[in-house]
Design a protein around this motif. Structure first.
Motif, PDB file in Angstrom:
ATOM      1  N   SER A  37       0.850  -1.191   0.000  1.00 24.45           N
ATOM      2  CA  SER A  37       0.000   0.000   0.000  1.00 24.45           C
ATOM      3  C   SER A  37       0.884   1.240   0.000  1.00 24.45           C
ATOM      4  O   SER A  37       1.818   1.338   0.818  1.00 24.45           O
ATOM      5  CB  SER A  37      -0.914   0.000   1.225  1.00 24.45           C
ATOM      6  N   PRO A  38       0.665   2.166  -0.930  1.00 22.15           N
ATOM      7  CA  PRO A  38      -0.374   2.137  -1.973  1.00 22.15           C
ATOM      8  C   PRO A  38       0.029   1.218  -3.119  1.00 22.15           C
ATOM      9  O   PRO A  38       1.201   0.879  -3.274  1.00 22.15           O
ATOM     10  CB  PRO A  38      -0.455   3.594  -2.421  1.00 22.15           C
ATOM     11  N   SER A  39      -0.974   0.860  -3.929  1.00 15.95           N
ATOM     12  CA  SER A  39      -0.729  -0.022  -5.064  1.00 15.95           C
ATOM     13  C   SER A  39      -1.776   0.249  -6.133  1.00 15.95           C
ATOM     14  O   SER A  39      -2.905   0.619  -5.822  1.00 15.95           O
ATOM     15  CB  SER A  39      -0.785  -1.490  -4.636  1.00 15.95           C
ATOM     16  N   THR A  40      -1.393   0.066  -7.378  1.00 11.82           N
ATOM     17  CA  THR A  40      -2.371   0.099  -8.462  1.00 11.82           C
ATOM     18  C   THR A  40      -2.836  -1.317  -8.740  1.00 11.82           C
ATOM     19  O   THR A  40      -2.217  -2.297  -8.293  1.00 11.82           O
ATOM     20  CB  THR A  40      -1.775   0.695  -9.745  1.00 11.82           C
ATOM     21  N   GLU A  41      -3.908  -1.436  -9.506  1.00 11.23           N
ATOM     22  CA  GLU A  41      -4.434  -2.758  -9.847  1.00 11.23           C
ATOM     23  C   GLU A  41      -3.406  -3.570 -10.624  1.00 11.23           C
ATOM     24  O   GLU A  41      -3.206  -4.764 -10.351  1.00 11.23           O
ATOM     25  CB  GLU A  41      -5.722  -2.585 -10.656  1.00 11.23           C
ATOM     26  N   GLN A  42      -2.727  -2.929 -11.577  1.00  7.46           N
ATOM     27  CA  GLN A  42      -1.732  -3.640 -12.381  1.00  7.46           C
ATOM     28  C   GLN A  42      -0.516  -4.027 -11.547  1.00  7.46           C
ATOM     29  O   GLN A  42       0.028  -5.134 -11.682  1.00  7.46           O
ATOM     30  CB  GLN A  42      -1.301  -2.778 -13.571  1.00  7.46           C
ATOM     31  N   ASP A  43      -0.080  -3.123 -10.652  1.00  5.26           N
ATOM     32  CA  ASP A  43       1.052  -3.446  -9.769  1.00  5.26           C
ATOM     33  C   ASP A  43       0.724  -4.623  -8.874  1.00  5.26           C
ATOM     34  O   ASP A  43       1.592  -5.456  -8.572  1.00  5.26           O
ATOM     35  CB  ASP A  43       1.418  -2.229  -8.918  1.00  5.26           C
ATOM     36  N   CYS A  44      -0.537  -4.700  -8.445  1.00  5.92           N
ATOM     37  CA  CYS A  44      -0.975  -5.804  -7.576  1.00  5.92           C
ATOM     38  C   CYS A  44      -0.858  -7.136  -8.316  1.00  5.92           C
ATOM     39  O   CYS A  44      -0.352  -8.122  -7.769  1.00  5.92           O
ATOM     40  CB  CYS A  44      -2.411  -5.552  -7.119  1.00  5.92           C
TER      41      CYS A  44
ATOM     42  N   TYR B  37      -7.224  -6.835  -4.518  1.00  9.59           N
ATOM     43  CA  TYR B  37      -7.023  -5.395  -4.707  1.00  9.59           C
ATOM     44  C   TYR B  37      -8.268  -4.655  -4.237  1.00  9.59           C
ATOM     45  O   TYR B  37      -9.383  -4.936  -4.686  1.00  9.59           O
ATOM     46  CB  TYR B  37      -6.749  -5.074  -6.172  1.00  9.59           C
TER      47      TYR B  37
ATOM     48  N   ASN C 238      -6.938   0.912  -3.270  1.00 13.59           N
ATOM     49  CA  ASN C 238      -5.546   1.245  -3.573  1.00 13.59           C
ATOM     50  C   ASN C 238      -4.544   0.458  -2.741  1.00 13.59           C
ATOM     51  O   ASN C 238      -3.412   0.913  -2.514  1.00 13.59           O
ATOM     52  CB  ASN C 238      -5.301   2.752  -3.398  1.00 13.59           C
TER      53      ASN C 238
ATOM     54  N   CYS D  31      -3.060  -3.758  -1.870  1.00 15.03           N
ATOM     55  CA  CYS D  31      -2.949  -5.108  -2.432  1.00 15.03           C
ATOM     56  C   CYS D  31      -2.561  -6.083  -1.329  1.00 15.03           C
ATOM     57  O   CYS D  31      -1.592  -5.856  -0.593  1.00 15.03           O
ATOM     58  CB  CYS D  31      -1.893  -5.112  -3.540  1.00 15.03           C
TER      59      CYS D  31
END
Length: 672
Positions: A244-251, A266, A269, A271
């Motif tokens: 955290s924080p994270s994007t959907e793609q990064d997750c 996810y 924001n 993961c």
């Protein structure tokens, strides 16, 4: 003074197992214990305990150690450490059906609803079910055909209430719990997993593919794995890292490149990376999350050919043994070698070809669990189509008996409107249908695509159609009806938004909603509308559906979307609420003949009690009644853009989203 010879040493009435009957009590230190499964009467893992501190609790146990886990998933809160007289003394189940915790000061904490069917006219019992839900049942003493009905049950959502760090939750490890009818849990293995014990749907699930750190370096993770996205599903006790924080793609990337990660959640924001075994799996629409489940791109490991196992050690051993034989033979004459090699190659090719034909019969249905049957097999299963279960727009359904996994009885639908030359399209649509898995959908088990014969093999639903259930002589309970309505809504939301290929049903009606053994609503005939279009013109105005449930846009030259199902669901919801068909005889019903018009009048005039006359359970929960009616009117709005999505319908029915007063659904300037 000695013991009276008439006093019993032990009696069953004072030692209940999983059920309390009227006039029974549970003293402090006493308990009920569930059975292991519906068909297994040995000791299960759920307990109702009357604790020494005065609380009545529901807990899970570790079987066979018989040690309680720490988490209580229901508690009456009847202990008082500051004043012992306010604490509970015993659990009492009276003859009239009232159950309460009797405190030491003789005050009562009532557990049952205020309105209870008469004890003189009904039998009552309270049972701790095998799935951990405590339920109060009643059965008419007069109408034997009425069966056992649910009065109340606890907890309200066992999938969420069991939330401890120990044990697997309401369903087994790697399993997923969703709420069915009467607050009962329904367990389903996620895609890529199967039951360890096929006869125990509430047990553990195992992956049907391998995810191993031994494979690191043997290829890029992108080549080995992909993700399946599931909404609002979580295993909250299996985290090993939070990003955290994270994007959907990064997750997704974080899980893809971690050999320990099997699922990434996810939400907001952040993961959560999870590893096996996954515990306390549940579906919760309040999560607003996405679960990315890692699976192998090549699906399950390739099947081994007899004599050529997949396992590395045994395969090496077999090839070493084979090399010894070949070395010996190659040392002989050239003619013998040529003959041997020719025979060996021919035999290997013949056996391999035959094996592949067995492993991949005429199905062409990729990556599905759908079986391909011959027409002869289905004729034998149905005894030459002897017992008809029903018929509709797509064909006739027959009862059949054939072993498919743990099932024996199946429903076989003979399709009568599919173009026989459209084999490729038929297989494509069957493939789409077979890959839809949801607790509120009837599962497709197999099919036949042989010559002129097109048949589909489905699960058999023992309690028939919703039409026979709500339009019969005996009116279902309000809780049964609301659970069915929410089940249908969740099934449609899955078809519209969650399965890999969006499916518009096009013919939602009570006859296409079936009920399983526990009266859980299961949508049938989904995907068939598109399948039937194989030999029909695909114009926007090609109307499909049933009179009374057809959305207005079918009659106009406008695009048909998932909102046609929302309209049909709205009509169905009003039928479920009132236990009345959408059209009735005008001579008998007068101005109330058209259900949607009558409901709208009652809503606008504030007379909702007229819709559920003498239904005391519904009248005792007027807020829910009003909410359900307003949702139904929102769904039948003439303008498709005004109707909510099925996902929002689910949230509105559950009460997690506010439902505002709907406008009049009709635009009288439009001629239909």
């Amino acid at each position: 003074m000695g013991r009276n010879s008439n006093d019993p040493l032990w009696e069953s009435f004072r030692n209940p197992t999983d059920t309390l009957l009227p006039n029974q009590t549970l003293e402090r230190g006493s308990f009920l214990v569930s059975q292991k499964s519906q068909a297994n009467f040995t000791q299960g893992r759920f307990y109702l305990r009357m604790l020494d501190n005065g609380n009545m609790v529901l807990v899970t146990q570790s079987v066979p150690s018989n040690m309680d886990y720490d988490d209580e998933y229901y508690n009456t809160q009847t202990s008082d450490t500051t004043n012992a007289t306010n604490s509970g003394d015993k659990l009492v189940f009276e003859e009239n059906g009232v159950m309460y915790v009797l405190k030491r000061n003789n005050q009562r904490q009532i557990l049952t609803p205020r309105s209870i069917p008469s004890g003189s006219d009904n039998y009552h019992r309270v049972t701790l079910n095998f799935d951990g839900v405590l339920s109060h049942y009643y059965h008419s003493r007069i109408l034997n055909s009425s069966g056992w009905n649910i009065l109340w049950s606890q907890p309200n959502n066992i999938c969420i209430e069991i939330d401890g760090d120990k044990g697997p939750g309401s369903c087994g490890y790697n399993n997923v719990c969703s709420l069915g009818s009467n607050n009962r849990p329904v367990c389903n293995c996620p895609k890529g997993y199967s039951l360890v014990d096929p006869n125990d749907a509430y047990g553990d699930c195992k992956p049907v593919f391998s995810i191993s750190c031994d494979e690191v370096g043997r290829g890029s993770p992108e080549d080995l794995y992909s993700f399946i996205m599931i909404r609002d599903t979580d295993w909250p006790k299996s985290d090993f890292q939070i990003i955290s924080p994270s994007t959907e793609q990064d997750c997704q990337n974080a899980c893809l490149n971690d050999c320990f990660c099997v699922v990434a959640i996810y939400r907001s924001n952040s993961c959560w990376k999870k590893k096996l075994p996954l515990s306390n799996g549940r579906i919760d629409t309040n999560l607003n999350s996405k679960a990315f489940m890692k699976i192998r791109k090549d699906g399950v490991p390739p099947l081994s050919i007899p004599g050529f196992p997949n396992s590395g050690s045994s395969r090496s051993k077999n090839w070493r043994n084979l090399s010894v034989v070949l070395s010996a033979l190659l040392g002989s004459s050239v003619l013998v070698n040529i003959l041997f090699i020719s025979v060996f190659c021919w035999g290997f090719f013949h056996i391999y070809k035959k094996k592949m034909k067995i492993l991949r019969p005429t199905s062409h249905v990729a990556d599905s669990m759908c079986h391909s049957f011959t027409y002869k097999e289905l004729v034998e299963a149905t005894k030459d189509f002897k017992e008809e279960l029903g018929r509709g727009a797509f064909g006739i359904v027959y009862k059949g008996v054939m072993p498919i996994g743990s099932r024996n009885v199946v429903a076989i639908k003979k399709l009568d409107r599919v173009a026989h030359e459209a084999e490729k399209e038929f297989i494509t649509e069957v493939n789409v249908i077979s890959q839809t898995h949801h607790k509120n959908l009837v599962r497709l088990l197999g099919y036949c695509n042989e010559g002129a014969h097109r048949l589909l093999v489905y699960e058999y639903m023992s309690n028939g159609t919703l039409a026979s259930f709500i339009f019969g002589d005996l009116k279902p309970t309000w809780s049964q009806r609301t659970n069915i309505a929410m089940g249908v809504a969740r099934g449609l939301a899955y078809l519209h938004e969650e399965c890999s290929t969006q499916i518009i049903h096009c013919d939602i009606k009570p006859q296409n909603i079936l009920l399983d053994d526990h009266h859980v609503a299961r949508i049938s005939d989904f995907g068939l509308s598109k399948l039937m279009m194989i030999n029909q013109s695909r114009t926007l105005t090609n109307i499909r559906g049933t009179r009374g449930y057809v959305a207005p846009e079918w009659f106009r030259n406008s695009q048909v979307t998932v909102k046609v199902d929302v309209y049909s669901f709205g009509v169905l919801l009003l039928e479920i609420i009132t236990c009345r068909k959408n059209y009735e005889n005008e001579e008998s019903y007068g101005p109330e003949a058209i259900l949607t018009d009558w409901v709208l009048d009652c809503l606008q005039e504030g007379k909702l009690e007229a819709l559920v006359q003498s239904d005391f359970e519904a009248l005792n929960d007027k807020k829910q009644l009003e909410r359900f009616v307003m949702v139904g009117v929102w769904c039948i709005q003439e303008d498709p853009s005004t109707r909510p999505t099925m996902r929002k319908v689910c949230q509105m029915l559950e009460g997690s989203v506010e439902v505002t007063f709907p406008p009049c659904p009709y635009n009288f300037s439009i001629t239909i």
